[in-house]
Enzyme design. Structure first.
Site, PDB file in Angstrom:
ATOM      1  CB  SER A  51      -0.908   0.011   1.230  1.00 18.40           C
ATOM      2  OG  SER A  51      -1.595  -1.218   1.348  1.00 18.40           O
TER       3      SER A  51
HETATM    4  N1  SAH Z   1      -0.436  -4.620   4.171  1.00 17.84           N
HETATM    5  C1  SAH Z   1       0.193  -5.136   2.984  1.00 17.84           C
HETATM    6  C2  SAH Z   1      -0.659  -4.845   1.764  1.00 17.84           C
HETATM    7  C3  SAH Z   1      -0.851  -6.081   0.945  1.00 17.84           C
HETATM    8  S1  SAH Z   1      -2.076  -5.961  -0.325  1.00 17.84           S
HETATM    9  C4  SAH Z   1       1.604  -4.625   2.848  1.00 17.84           C
HETATM   10  O1  SAH Z   1       2.048  -3.852   3.693  1.00 17.84           O
HETATM   11  O2  SAH Z   1       2.288  -5.054   1.916  1.00 17.84           O
HETATM   12  C5  SAH Z   1      -3.407  -6.862   0.385  1.00 17.84           C
HETATM   13  C6  SAH Z   1      -3.185  -8.333   0.641  1.00 17.84           C
HETATM   14  O3  SAH Z   1      -4.443  -8.862   1.076  1.00 17.84           O
HETATM   15  C7  SAH Z   1      -2.780  -9.169  -0.570  1.00 17.84           C
HETATM   16  O4  SAH Z   1      -1.549  -9.775  -0.309  1.00 17.84           O
HETATM   17  C8  SAH Z   1      -3.896 -10.208  -0.689  1.00 17.84           C
HETATM   18  O5  SAH Z   1      -3.451 -11.489  -1.065  1.00 17.84           O
HETATM   19  C9  SAH Z   1      -4.466 -10.220   0.721  1.00 17.84           C
HETATM   20  N2  SAH Z   1      -5.831 -10.734   0.855  1.00 17.84           N
HETATM   21  C10 SAH Z   1      -6.903 -10.543   0.053  1.00 17.84           C
HETATM   22  N3  SAH Z   1      -7.981 -11.190   0.531  1.00 17.84           N
HETATM   23  C11 SAH Z   1      -7.593 -11.809   1.692  1.00 17.84           C
HETATM   24  C12 SAH Z   1      -8.245 -12.657   2.644  1.00 17.84           C
HETATM   25  N4  SAH Z   1      -9.524 -13.024   2.527  1.00 17.84           N
HETATM   26  N5  SAH Z   1      -7.530 -13.107   3.688  1.00 17.84           N
HETATM   27  C13 SAH Z   1      -6.214 -12.778   3.839  1.00 17.84           C
HETATM   28  N6  SAH Z   1      -5.538 -11.999   2.964  1.00 17.84           N
HETATM   29  C14 SAH Z   1      -6.215 -11.522   1.906  1.00 17.84           C
END
Ligand code: SAH
Length: 207
Positions: A51
């Protein structure tokens, strides 16, 4: 990066300090290192992104708002590369961070290894049903947006706790996402719709 965030009007000193002490370049691929401190999301593999720092900062500010000092247990849905989990670890007692993609869960573990953050618990699984074992949570933060906030998350929030998550349908028109803040008060649930955002979709199941 932190100076720029402060110039954008982000003012929570604890969040800014935490973001200043976690090196974001360690969470992105070598080819993207020179962009790591720009206010932009970057690819982290498997179609997902780390993000934007401005959005991470804003969400953490909202999570802490009105509650000075360390938060208790916090559940993060969507570990991704582990960056936000690392920042969170400096702001709360325990972080439970769940990721549904095995490849990213493993990557986050690798990225976080050198930091030795004893209060970060990386969980591989679908975050839709939350994580009951760590409940109740002082805070829940989602890094992926669904059509609604799963009831399980609200159930697992402590009274006095706050949830910050992107959501699309039901709150706004046609696929647009907004940040939703949900407070669980002794009188019940209070919901506030904040600004528009853009997050990867919240998906069910693991892969
Ligand atoms: N906070 C992270 C942002 C990652 S993007 C960072 O600092 O890098 C969001 C993430 O949510 C993705 O990796 C995606 O695979 C995950 N995601 C989406 N749906 C999800 C679910 N139901 N349970 C767990 N993770 C999920």
């Amino acid at each position: 990066m932190v100076t720029k965030l402060a110039q954008q009007g982000l003012t929570d000193a604890a969040v800014l300090q935490a973001m200043g002490s976690i090196e974001r370049h360690r969470f992105v691929d070598t080819a993207l290192v020179n962009q790591a401190y720009e206010d932009t999301s970057l690819p982290i593999g498997l179609g997902q992104t780390i993000s934007k720092p401005g959005v991470v900062c804003r969400m953490l500010e909202l999570l802490r708002q009105g509650r000075p000092g360390h938060l208790g247990r916090v559940l993060e849905i969507g570990t991704g590369c582990g960056y936000q989990a690392a920042v969170l670890s400096l702001l709360c007692q325990e972080v439970y961070s769940m990721e549904r993609l095995r490849g990213l869960h493993d990557k986050a573990r690798e990225n976080l290894r050198h930091l030795r953050l004893a209060n970060v618990h990386l969980l591989f699984g679908d975050g839709m049903p939350g994580y009951a074992k760590g409940a109740p949570y002082a805070g829940i933060i989602a890094a992926a947006g669904g059509e609604a906030v799963p009831q399980a998350w609200i159930d697992q929030l402590a009274v006095g706790g706050r949830l910050v998550a992107p959501v699309s349908a039901g709150v706004t028109s046609a696929g647009k996402q907004v940040l939703l803040v949900i407070d669980k008060t002794p009188q019940g649930i209070r919901q506030s719709v904040m600004e528009g955002v853009y997050f990867v979709p919240l998906k069910s199941g693991i892969a």
